[in-house]
Design a protein around this motif. Structure first.
Motif, short mmCIF file in Angstrom:
data_model
loop_
_atom_site.label_atom_id
_atom_site.label_comp_id
_atom_site.label_asym_id
_atom_site.label_seq_id
_atom_site.Cartn_x
_atom_site.Cartn_y
_atom_site.Cartn_z
N ASP A 119 0.84 -1.20 0.00
CA ASP A 119 0.00 0.00 0.00
C ASP A 119 0.87 1.25 0.00
N PRO A 120 0.84 2.04 -1.06
CA PRO A 120 1.67 3.24 -1.10
C PRO A 120 1.17 4.35 -0.18
N CYS A 121 -0.04 4.26 0.28
CA CYS A 121 -0.62 5.34 1.08
C CYS A 121 -0.33 5.20 2.57
N ILE A 122 0.22 4.08 2.97
CA ILE A 122 0.42 3.80 4.40
C ILE A 122 1.45 4.73 5.02
N ARG A 123 2.32 5.34 4.20
CA ARG A 123 3.38 6.21 4.73
C ARG A 123 2.88 7.61 5.13
N LEU A 124 1.66 7.95 4.76
CA LEU A 124 1.15 9.29 5.06
C LEU A 124 0.85 9.45 6.54
N PRO A 125 0.94 10.71 7.05
CA PRO A 125 0.87 10.90 8.49
C PRO A 125 -0.51 10.77 9.12
N ASP A 126 -1.59 11.13 8.42
CA ASP A 126 -2.90 11.10 9.06
C ASP A 126 -3.91 10.32 8.23
N THR A 127 -5.01 9.96 8.86
CA THR A 127 -6.01 9.11 8.20
C THR A 127 -6.74 9.84 7.08
#
Length: 163
Positions: free
Chosen positions: A42-50
């Motif tokens: 999942d490339p989005c897992i590195r982002l800081p907030d939901t």
């Protein structure tokens, strides 16, 4: 070319070249980062907030949790993988940047006009800079209409601004 046109076009061309280089280099870096993260599932897992993770997943997978990649999430928003969507996003971004740069040119012309102290050459240079900037701003504002007229009515490009 007229001397006043040279003053207008040289900063605009340089600015657009820098923007294009920055955009394409960041796009390539984002694509490489997305491929590396996709290997981790999942490339989005590195982002800081939901909230950003949800936006990234909507952009990347089209709203689904996992699936085919339909876009790339970047700092400037979602960039679609289909060419028409990517070009539309690029044009929107460049029109915004161009408008900001033209506004800066108007401010520089106004500052030059105020500080020319009545010097005829300085006043003329400032007026020509402001006039050329306003003309360029009008071109940007009417660029969608111009593109539609040329693309649909003259060149008859299929799929260009079609409903």
């Amino acid at each position: 070319m007229f001397p006043s046109m040279k003053k207008f076009f040289s900063p605009v061309i340089i600015s657009l070249a820098v923007i294009a280089i920055a955009f394409f280099s960041s796009f390539a870096a984002v694509q490489a980062d997305a491929e590396t993260a996709a290997q981790q599932n999942d490339p989005c897992i590195r982002l800081p907030d939901t909230e950003n993770i949800a936006k990234c997943r909507k952009c990347t997978y089209g709203g689904e949790t996992v699936g085919a990649v339909v876009g790339f999430w970047t700092a400037i928003g979602c960039i679609p993988t289909n060419p028409i969507g990517a070009i539309g996003q690029l044009l929107t971004f460049l029109m915004g940047i161009g408008s900001v740069l033209i506004f800066a040119q108007i401010l520089v012309g106004a500052f030059t006009l105020m500080t020319s102290k009545g010097d005829p050459k300085g006043v003329q240079d400032a007026k020509s800079r402001i006039t050329n900037s306003i003309i360029a701003l009008l071109f940007i504002l009417f660029s969608v209409t111009i593109l539609q007229f040329v693309g649909v009515n003259i060149l008859r490009i299929p799929g260009f601004f079609s409903n």
